[in-house]
Design a protein around this motif. Structure first.
Motif, PDB file in Angstrom:
ATOM      1  N   ILE A 100       0.863  -1.181   0.000  1.00 36.28           N
ATOM      2  CA  ILE A 100       0.000   0.000   0.000  1.00 36.28           C
ATOM      3  C   ILE A 100       0.899   1.231   0.000  1.00 36.28           C
ATOM      4  O   ILE A 100       1.766   1.363   0.867  1.00 36.28           O
ATOM      5  CB  ILE A 100      -0.942   0.015   1.213  1.00 36.28           C
ATOM      6  N   SER A 101       0.718   2.087  -0.983  1.00 36.02           N
ATOM      7  CA  SER A 101       1.486   3.326  -1.079  1.00 36.02           C
ATOM      8  C   SER A 101       0.588   4.493  -0.699  1.00 36.02           C
ATOM      9  O   SER A 101      -0.611   4.500  -1.024  1.00 36.02           O
ATOM     10  CB  SER A 101       2.024   3.523  -2.500  1.00 36.02           C
ATOM     11  N   VAL A 102       1.170   5.464  -0.026  1.00 36.96           N
ATOM     12  CA  VAL A 102       0.446   6.673   0.371  1.00 36.96           C
ATOM     13  C   VAL A 102       1.054   7.842  -0.395  1.00 36.96           C
ATOM     14  O   VAL A 102       2.229   8.167  -0.199  1.00 36.96           O
ATOM     15  CB  VAL A 102       0.529   6.916   1.879  1.00 36.96           C
ATOM     16  N   ARG A 103       0.256   8.461  -1.269  1.00 36.29           N
ATOM     17  CA  ARG A 103       0.733   9.600  -2.061  1.00 36.29           C
ATOM     18  C   ARG A 103      -0.318  10.695  -2.013  1.00 36.29           C
ATOM     19  O   ARG A 103      -1.465  10.479  -2.414  1.00 36.29           O
ATOM     20  CB  ARG A 103       1.009   9.189  -3.513  1.00 36.29           C
ATOM     21  N   GLY A 119      -1.961  11.856   0.366  1.00 38.17           N
ATOM     22  CA  GLY A 119      -3.110  11.526   1.194  1.00 38.17           C
ATOM     23  C   GLY A 119      -4.012  10.444   0.638  1.00 38.17           C
ATOM     24  O   GLY A 119      -5.053  10.146   1.239  1.00 38.17           O
ATOM     25  N   THR A 120      -3.648   9.841  -0.497  1.00 40.18           N
ATOM     26  CA  THR A 120      -4.462   8.790  -1.111  1.00 40.18           C
ATOM     27  C   THR A 120      -3.725   7.468  -1.030  1.00 40.18           C
ATOM     28  O   THR A 120      -2.500   7.409  -1.179  1.00 40.18           O
ATOM     29  CB  THR A 120      -4.763   9.128  -2.584  1.00 40.18           C
ATOM     30  N   LEU A 121      -4.467   6.382  -0.793  1.00 35.61           N
ATOM     31  CA  LEU A 121      -3.897   5.043  -0.687  1.00 35.61           C
ATOM     32  C   LEU A 121      -4.015   4.324  -2.024  1.00 35.61           C
ATOM     33  O   LEU A 121      -5.063   4.365  -2.684  1.00 35.61           O
ATOM     34  CB  LEU A 121      -4.617   4.230   0.384  1.00 35.61           C
ATOM     35  N   TYR A 122      -2.924   3.641  -2.393  1.00 31.07           N
ATOM     36  CA  TYR A 122      -2.903   2.861  -3.632  1.00 31.07           C
ATOM     37  C   TYR A 122      -2.439   1.442  -3.288  1.00 31.07           C
ATOM     38  O   TYR A 122      -1.433   1.262  -2.606  1.00 31.07           O
ATOM     39  CB  TYR A 122      -1.966   3.482  -4.666  1.00 31.07           C
ATOM     40  N   LEU A 123      -3.182   0.447  -3.779  1.00 34.13           N
ATOM     41  CA  LEU A 123      -2.904  -0.954  -3.501  1.00 34.13           C
ATOM     42  C   LEU A 123      -2.274  -1.607  -4.724  1.00 34.13           C
ATOM     43  O   LEU A 123      -2.750  -1.424  -5.852  1.00 34.13           O
ATOM     44  CB  LEU A 123      -4.199  -1.677  -3.117  1.00 34.13           C
ATOM     45  N   GLY A 133       3.363  -9.622  -7.006  1.00 32.07           N
ATOM     46  CA  GLY A 133       3.651 -10.896  -7.652  1.00 32.07           C
ATOM     47  C   GLY A 133       3.340 -12.086  -6.782  1.00 32.07           C
ATOM     48  O   GLY A 133       3.989 -13.129  -6.887  1.00 32.07           O
ATOM     49  N   SER A 134       2.332 -11.972  -5.911  1.00 35.24           N
ATOM     50  CA  SER A 134       2.000 -13.044  -4.978  1.00 35.24           C
ATOM     51  C   SER A 134       1.423 -14.244  -5.718  1.00 35.24           C
ATOM     52  O   SER A 134       0.927 -14.138  -6.840  1.00 35.24           O
ATOM     53  CB  SER A 134       0.989 -12.545  -3.944  1.00 35.24           C
ATOM     54  N   ARG A 135       1.484 -15.389  -5.066  1.00 34.86           N
ATOM     55  CA  ARG A 135       1.006 -16.621  -5.689  1.00 34.86           C
ATOM     56  C   ARG A 135      -0.515 -16.641  -5.800  1.00 34.86           C
ATOM     57  O   ARG A 135      -1.056 -17.156  -6.784  1.00 34.86           O
ATOM     58  CB  ARG A 135       1.496 -17.826  -4.888  1.00 34.86           C
ATOM     59  N   ASN A 136      -1.232 -16.101  -4.820  1.00 33.76           N
ATOM     60  CA  ASN A 136      -2.694 -16.171  -4.812  1.00 33.76           C
ATOM     61  C   ASN A 136      -3.376 -14.856  -5.153  1.00 33.76           C
ATOM     62  O   ASN A 136      -4.609 -14.773  -5.124  1.00 33.76           O
ATOM     63  CB  ASN A 136      -3.183 -16.665  -3.451  1.00 33.76           C
ATOM     64  N   GLY A 137      -2.586 -13.831  -5.462  1.00 31.70           N
ATOM     65  CA  GLY A 137      -3.187 -12.568  -5.861  1.00 31.70           C
ATOM     66  C   GLY A 137      -3.703 -11.752  -4.698  1.00 31.70           C
ATOM     67  O   GLY A 137      -3.835 -12.223  -3.564  1.00 31.70           O
ATOM     68  N   THR A 138      -3.984 -10.485  -4.984  1.00 35.45           N
ATOM     69  CA  THR A 138      -4.569  -9.545  -4.028  1.00 35.45           C
ATOM     70  C   THR A 138      -5.911  -9.103  -4.596  1.00 35.45           C
ATOM     71  O   THR A 138      -6.018  -8.825  -5.791  1.00 35.45           O
ATOM     72  CB  THR A 138      -3.638  -8.338  -3.824  1.00 35.45           C
ATOM     73  N   TRP A 139      -6.920  -9.017  -3.753  1.00 34.40           N
ATOM     74  CA  TRP A 139      -8.292  -8.791  -4.211  1.00 34.40           C
ATOM     75  C   TRP A 139      -8.885  -7.566  -3.527  1.00 34.40           C
ATOM     76  O   TRP A 139      -8.668  -7.342  -2.340  1.00 34.40           O
ATOM     77  CB  TRP A 139      -9.159 -10.017  -3.904  1.00 34.40           C
ATOM     78  N   PHE A 140      -9.657  -6.781  -4.294  1.00 36.29           N
ATOM     79  CA  PHE A 140     -10.422  -5.685  -3.707  1.00 36.29           C
ATOM     80  C   PHE A 140     -11.896  -5.909  -4.006  1.00 36.29           C
ATOM     81  O   PHE A 140     -12.267  -6.400  -5.080  1.00 36.29           O
ATOM     82  CB  PHE A 140      -9.957  -4.322  -4.245  1.00 36.29           C
ATOM     83  N   ARG A 166      -4.799  -5.512 -10.552  1.00 34.30           N
ATOM     84  CA  ARG A 166      -3.879  -5.442 -11.689  1.00 34.30           C
ATOM     85  C   ARG A 166      -3.332  -4.017 -11.727  1.00 34.30           C
ATOM     86  O   ARG A 166      -4.105  -3.062 -11.825  1.00 34.30           O
ATOM     87  CB  ARG A 166      -4.599  -5.775 -12.992  1.00 34.30           C
ATOM     88  N   GLY A 167      -2.016  -3.874 -11.652  1.00 32.67           N
ATOM     89  CA  GLY A 167      -1.463  -2.526 -11.548  1.00 32.67           C
ATOM     90  C   GLY A 167      -1.773  -1.956 -10.180  1.00 32.67           C
ATOM     91  O   GLY A 167      -1.613  -2.623  -9.161  1.00 32.67           O
ATOM     92  N   GLU A 168      -2.227  -0.705 -10.139  1.00 30.30           N
ATOM     93  CA  GLU A 168      -2.575  -0.051  -8.880  1.00 30.30           C
ATOM     94  C   GLU A 168      -4.078   0.185  -8.799  1.00 30.30           C
ATOM     95  O   GLU A 168      -4.722   0.508  -9.791  1.00 30.30           O
ATOM     96  CB  GLU A 168      -1.848   1.296  -8.736  1.00 30.30           C
ATOM     97  N   VAL A 169      -4.605   0.026  -7.606  1.00 31.68           N
ATOM     98  CA  VAL A 169      -6.020   0.264  -7.323  1.00 31.68           C
ATOM     99  C   VAL A 169      -6.107   1.310  -6.216  1.00 31.68           C
ATOM    100  O   VAL A 169      -5.400   1.213  -5.203  1.00 31.68           O
ATOM    101  CB  VAL A 169      -6.728  -1.029  -6.892  1.00 31.68           C
ATOM    102  N   THR A 170      -6.950   2.298  -6.394  1.00 29.16           N
ATOM    103  CA  THR A 170      -7.120   3.344  -5.390  1.00 29.16           C
ATOM    104  C   THR A 170      -8.038   2.844  -4.277  1.00 29.16           C
ATOM    105  O   THR A 170      -9.105   2.281  -4.538  1.00 29.16           O
ATOM    106  CB  THR A 170      -7.710   4.609  -6.019  1.00 29.16           C
TER     107      THR A 170
END
Length: 315
Positions: free
Chosen positions: A150-153, A155-159, A163-170, A292-296
């Protein structure tokens, strides 16, 4: 090539993260020098022999690393400095011990949506994973060592997935327009959306004989493929213009009666102009899309990493 010090995977020299485990290569990796060698016996008077890995009994341990550079196994109580019997200083754990707490935090939820724990987010980049992440869940076998960031730029969070094996989900909160290659989590089913394109015209037969076949719908321009745990395809549902399909455990066009985590009517995929849109029909467990890529992210956003359900909140 650069060998990942956690899993041993060889990566391109320009890679920042390991393609297998997702661990950053710029911190803990070293140039690949071929397979590790067994620990050789030292000559007399050359000092104590290097300690071998207690897991693989193969590679020598490096004093600066808390894990085996060959198999990635954790070395409990490994010395960090050469010296007689001095115990290593305890390593701080958790985000609050590593960084100053920021205005955001992740709330871990159980299946009923009740709070289990809180994890403060501090700094500009916060990692989530199973091993030495800023937010660490060491008991989660579905998490990669470094799973997501999670990046903070401004004041906004980006997920971002690492490259995880099971992926990250929103989890979607409004109707979501599907892109080619999107992965969906509906109940416990992983579905892949693919664009097929519009078929070209069928030339008439030379003897003017018409062919038998379904005329409605006249074209399938997209598909949903059910994936097994090894990513192999199972069942396929085709999507056509002007047709809406419902997914559920009891009712719908595609029914999964064996999935107790899916609601009776869980989600709907609608055809809107040239797009397909997935809508949550008020399901109990929601509909998630693979990052995929970045998600806000915003306050109230929910994400799934490994088997941990997390919600973003302001402190």
């Amino acid at each position: 090539m650069t060998r990942c010090a956690y899993c041993g995977r060889e990566n391109d020299a320009t890679s920042k993260y390991c393609a297998d485990c997702g661990k950053p290569l710029d911190r803990t990796s070293r140039p690949s020098t071929g397979p590790s060698r067994p620990v050789a016996a030292p000559d007399e008077g050359s000092g104590p022999p290097p300690q071998a890995c207690p897991h693989c009994h193969y590679a020598p341990l490096l004093p600066a690393l808390p894990f085996c550079p060959s198999c990635g196994g954790r070395i409990a109580g490994a010395r960090r400095e050469s010296g007689a019997g001095t115990a290593p200083a305890p390593r701080p754990s958790g985000t609050s011990a590593r960084r100053a707490a920021g205005p955001w935090e992740l709330v871990r939820l159980n299946e009923a949506g009740n709070e289990l724990s809180r994890h403060a987010l501090g700094g500009e980049e916060i990692t989530i994973g199973r091993v030495e992440a800023d937010v660490c869940f060491a008991d989660d076998a579905f998490l990669s060592p470094l799973h997501a960031q999670i990046s903070v730029r401004n004041g906004t969070l980006y997920l971002r997935d690492l490259g995880s094996r099971n992926g990250t989900w929103f989890f979607i909160e409004t109707p979501y327009v599907l892109d080619d290659g999107d992965l969906l989590l509906v109940g416990s089913q992983v579905l892949r959306f693919r664009r097929l394109g519009y078929p070209g015209p069928h030339p008439p037969e030379h003897d003017a004989t018409r062919r038998l076949g379904s005329l409605v719908p006249s074209a399938d321009i997209a598909s949903l493929t059910q994936l097994r745990s090894d990513a192999s395809p199972r069942d396929v549902l085709h999507l056509s213009p002007g047709r809406a399909v419902v997914l559920g455990r009891e009712q719908g066009d595609w029914v999964f009666p064996y999935d107790p985590s899916m609601s009776g009517r869980h989600a709907e995929i609608r055809s809107e102009d040239a797009d397909f849109v997935i809508v949550d029909l008020g399901s109990r467990n929601g509909v998630a899309v693979g990052v995929r890529g970045e998600v806000t992210l915003r306050e109230g956003s929910r994400l799934l990493v490994g088997d941990k359900l997390l919600r973003v909140e302001k402190r």
